[in-house]
Structure formats: C-alpha cells, structure tokens
Design a protein around this motif. Sequence first.
Motif, PDB file in Angstrom:
ATOM      1  N   THR A  53      -2.797   0.854  12.136  1.00 35.37           N
ATOM      2  CA  THR A  53      -3.343   0.526  10.833  1.00 35.37           C
ATOM      3  C   THR A  53      -3.217  -0.826  10.053  1.00 35.37           C
ATOM      4  OG1 THR A  53      -1.279   1.155   9.970  1.00 35.37           O
ATOM      5  CG2 THR A  53      -2.935   3.057  10.256  1.00 35.37           C
ATOM      6  N   SER A  54      -2.247  -1.613  10.541  1.00 31.27           N
ATOM      7  CA  SER A  54      -2.109  -3.174  10.048  1.00 31.27           C
ATOM      8  C   SER A  54      -1.440  -3.741  11.156  1.00 31.27           C
ATOM      9  CB  SER A  54      -1.352  -2.741   8.591  1.00 31.27           C
ATOM     10  OG  SER A  54       0.054  -2.766   8.929  1.00 31.27           O
ATOM     11  N   MET A  84       3.473  -4.974  14.326  1.00 30.11           N
ATOM     12  CA  MET A  84       4.607  -5.960  14.766  1.00 30.11           C
ATOM     13  C   MET A  84       5.926  -5.227  14.756  1.00 30.11           C
ATOM     14  SD  MET A  84       3.323  -9.075  15.200  1.00 30.11           S
ATOM     15  CE  MET A  84       1.860  -8.156  16.055  1.00 30.11           C
ATOM     16  N   GLU A  85       5.985  -4.072  13.887  1.00 35.62           N
ATOM     17  CA  GLU A  85       7.242  -3.421  13.899  1.00 35.62           C
ATOM     18  C   GLU A  85       7.287  -2.525  15.317  1.00 35.62           C
ATOM     19  OE1 GLU A  85       8.237  -0.999  10.390  1.00 35.62           O
ATOM     20  OE2 GLU A  85       6.837  -2.405   9.215  1.00 35.62           O
ATOM     21  N   TYR A  86       6.129  -2.158  15.528  1.00 34.40           N
ATOM     22  CA  TYR A  86       6.292  -1.093  16.999  1.00 34.40           C
ATOM     23  C   TYR A  86       6.428  -2.359  18.086  1.00 34.40           C
ATOM     24  CZ  TYR A  86       3.833   0.411  21.164  1.00 34.40           C
ATOM     25  OH  TYR A  86       3.429   0.655  22.435  1.00 34.40           O
ATOM     26  N   PHE A 138       8.322 -14.487  18.140  1.00 37.45           N
ATOM     27  CA  PHE A 138       7.796 -13.413  17.579  1.00 37.45           C
ATOM     28  C   PHE A 138       8.110 -13.131  16.255  1.00 37.45           C
ATOM     29  CE2 PHE A 138       8.536  -8.907  16.170  1.00 37.45           C
ATOM     30  CZ  PHE A 138       7.241  -8.284  16.461  1.00 37.45           C
ATOM     31  N   TYR A 139       9.347 -13.379  15.595  1.00 42.51           N
ATOM     32  CA  TYR A 139       9.733 -13.041  14.156  1.00 42.51           C
ATOM     33  C   TYR A 139       9.262 -14.501  13.390  1.00 42.51           C
ATOM     34  CZ  TYR A 139      12.629  -9.635  15.789  1.00 42.51           C
ATOM     35  OH  TYR A 139      13.110  -8.330  16.601  1.00 42.51           O
ATOM     36  N   TYR A 150      13.340  -5.351   9.831  1.00 40.78           N
ATOM     37  CA  TYR A 150      13.939  -5.151  11.162  1.00 40.78           C
ATOM     38  C   TYR A 150      15.282  -5.251  10.920  1.00 40.78           C
ATOM     39  CZ  TYR A 150       9.095  -6.939  12.518  1.00 40.78           C
ATOM     40  OH  TYR A 150       7.973  -7.085  12.801  1.00 40.78           O
ATOM     41  N   LYS A 151      15.859  -3.836  10.445  1.00 39.89           N
ATOM     42  CA  LYS A 151      17.234  -3.562  10.400  1.00 39.89           C
ATOM     43  C   LYS A 151      18.078  -3.771  11.810  1.00 39.89           C
ATOM     44  CE  LYS A 151      16.542  -1.788   6.133  1.00 39.89           C
ATOM     45  NZ  LYS A 151      17.201  -2.526   4.962  1.00 39.89           N
TER      46      LYS A 151
END
Length: 457
Positions: free
Chosen positions: A126-127, A132-134, A155-156, A173-174
């Motif tokens: 979806t975005s 990026m979280e995935y 990456f970060y 990103y906990k």
Amino acid sequence: MKKQIVNYQDKWEENKVKVDDLNLDVNNIRLEIKHESEKEIANDLFINEDAMDILENIYENGFFPDESPIVIKENNKLVVLEGNRRVVSLKAMVHPEIAPEKYASKIKKMMEGRLPITDILVRVATSRDEAMEYLSAKHTKTTRRPWSALRRAYFYYAQKERGQAVTVLMDRYKGVDIPAYIRMFEMHNVAKSLKNIPEEIRKKIANKGVFNITTLERLYSDKYVQQKLGIDFDKTTGEVSLPINASFDKVFSKVVSDIVSGVATSRKWLSHDEDRKKYIDSVISEILEGKEIDTRTKKSASEFKAISYKKKRKSLVEKSFVCTLDAPGIGRVLWELQNLEYKSFPNAAADLLRTFLEKTLKKYLEQLNALPNPRRTGGYIYLDDVLTKMSSDLQKLSKHQIVQIIAEIKNNKWYLESINHNPDIFAVEYRVEEAWDLICPLVKFIFNECKKKVESK
C-alpha cells in the motif's frame, strides 16, 4: 483493547502481472551505488549479487509459489521493492541482452530449448513506508539471508534521507537502535570520502558486504578515541560531526586501511580500553610525528562526499612512463617496476622503488652539475641528501608544488627504508602503491624537464 497482528497477505493485493511490466528499484539497498537505468541495475545484480545463481535455480527447479515479489505503484509504474534478483533473472530469460555480456550468451543458449516465464504473481504494497517496515522485519530481525550490520544501516539511513525524522524511525522500528545505525552509516560515508586511501582499500571499503564495520564501530565508540580524533556524536539522532582537515584525513585513512588489511582487528588490537588507547596513540604519533589532530573546525559527516574507486591497477608503474634521463640503468629499473607482479612481490617492489627514486634524483642533479657533496670525504651521497638539494634548488625557482611533494616524500620515506633495515617490518601491496603514488609526481617532473632540455637542443 488487543492490538491486531499485521497480516500482510490481507493488506496487500495479489495481482498477476507481466514480467516486462515490472521495474527494478533504483534505490535497492543491495546496490553499492545508485543506478539510472535498468540495464545498469541488472549488470550490478548479476556481477555483485549472484543473480546468475538465482536464474539457474529457477531454470532447473521453477519459480516457487512463495517467491512472489513485493512491489509498489509509483508514477504509474510497478517498482520491485523485494525480489529484484528474482525479477531480473526472469527478465534476463526473456531478454538475455539485459545481462552482462559474459552471462548473456550463456542465458541465450540455455533458453534455446525452454519457454521463459512471462507472467508472475506479485504482492502490491500500500505504501513504500509500510513495505520498509516489512523488509526491516524480514532482513534485520529474522531469517532469509539477513543483511549485514552495514546494510541495515544503509536501509535505515535511506529512509532518513527521504525525509523521515530519526524520532519517527525510532517509533516505527521498536527495539532497533536507530541512532547507532545513523552513526554507522555516517562513519562509513566518511571512510569512503578519505583522500589518503589506496584504490584497493577504497574498493573494499565501498563493499558493504566485505568491509568490517563492527571493528571500526568498536573503535569509534571508545570515548578516548572520540576525543583524540575530534569526533562528536549527537546522543539523540546519532548524527556525526568531525574535523575537516588533512591531519584527520591522514590519521583516519591509516585506521581504516589497517582495519581493511587486517592489521587492526577487534581481537588483536582493539579488545580492551587500553588496547584502543595504545593503538590510536601510536597511529597519531606515526602519521603526525608527535602532533595532534586539529579539531577546531568541524562539519557534519553527512556533508562528506564519497570518492568512487578506480579500476584495479594492473601494474605498479604505468607502461606509458618513459625514462628521458641518459642512464640505461634507470631505464632498466623502470622496466622492471612496470613488469614486476608487485602484488605477489611487494617487498621486491618496495626495494626497487627506493632504488629507482635515488638513482633518478642523483642522475638528474648530476646532469645539472648540482649533485651535493658527500657528508664526509670519500663517503656516500644519501637519498636524504639529494632530496634536500632538490628541494632547496626548486624553492629558489618557486616550484612550490614540487617542493611540497618532496617534503611529503621525506616525511614518509622511512617506510621504504625500514623495509631494508628493520627485520620486523615488511611491505604490503597497498603501501607500495601509496609509495609510488607519492613519488610519481616528482619523477614525472624530472622526466619532463629532461625531455624539454633534449627538445630544445
């Protein structure tokens, strides 16, 4: 209220698309540099990221149902965020010419008896942020070829460069030490920007999969090292500021070169506080001859511009170099330097290089009737004597640039001399390259001056 576990299978549509309609991602974190065209990306993925192995695996075993690439729609195009190597492999089976030449002919021959896969299923995120979280969860915390620490840093940091605040990334990103990765990226960027680095070392620094960033991290995380180098870290964001002068560049170049060449390793030199203190003190003392790094003026590490590495040199001295001195012995030594496999025989090359420098200087001064007298009657004229004489004469002619080069040679010639006299010191490839790169401008000057004299007659 209980929080729902994210189910990407429900959130992201699965669509069947043509392989030709998929676009490789120019911001792919695997790539060492940013590319402008799909052809360039394909070339990089085949040469540096084992895309040919992926292609051969698909050719032999098929395209598995659990390998659907992750894509997003950007500017009316489907951009591949996850699975670029798989997609480029499928594309190359349809269009072998997009692969590097050494693979293209092999792929074309392989496909003579096979029909390529032209349509595959993809998941449409979806975005980009959600994707990026995935990717972060997949490659930095779990299985499937986890990224190295440096790849995670890139990456970060890529998200920071796209406008995401560090505090936002920390919230997203906990459990991830985002400031540490920001620090790591910026220190690596500084390492890539150093001027006093040989090309072979620079190439290894640029390779995120090869460069030992954890050893460098152990060093720059030390409070004493930070103080000696003049490095400041923002405690909240991890952003770095450091000195912008030749003294810092020289010292940090030596540190990074030692790490790449294996001279300085975490186990051998940098395990304990006292080890790191001894190491950094010895480097500063050796490089700056007792002086300290000038830490008065600093700038952000993000402003340092990485220097691209050049192609691997085939010989120590270029074959185009021609001796213009009337001295067959010097010409013979030059020929040997041009043909010697210096990477296999660095000690022989270093010894020959010193001989070449001293002979060249003496012959040039002799032709000018300017050769200095021995320090004592019947004694020898040493390398230091002719360097001092050259510097003095050129200073009178206002040849300030060459005078500065001679000063650098005098400051660094201990290395070539110690190889001859100190049983505990030996030559290594990149230090020999450094020595020639330092000497080269002076030799060029001498040969050009001799050529002018010959042509003027």
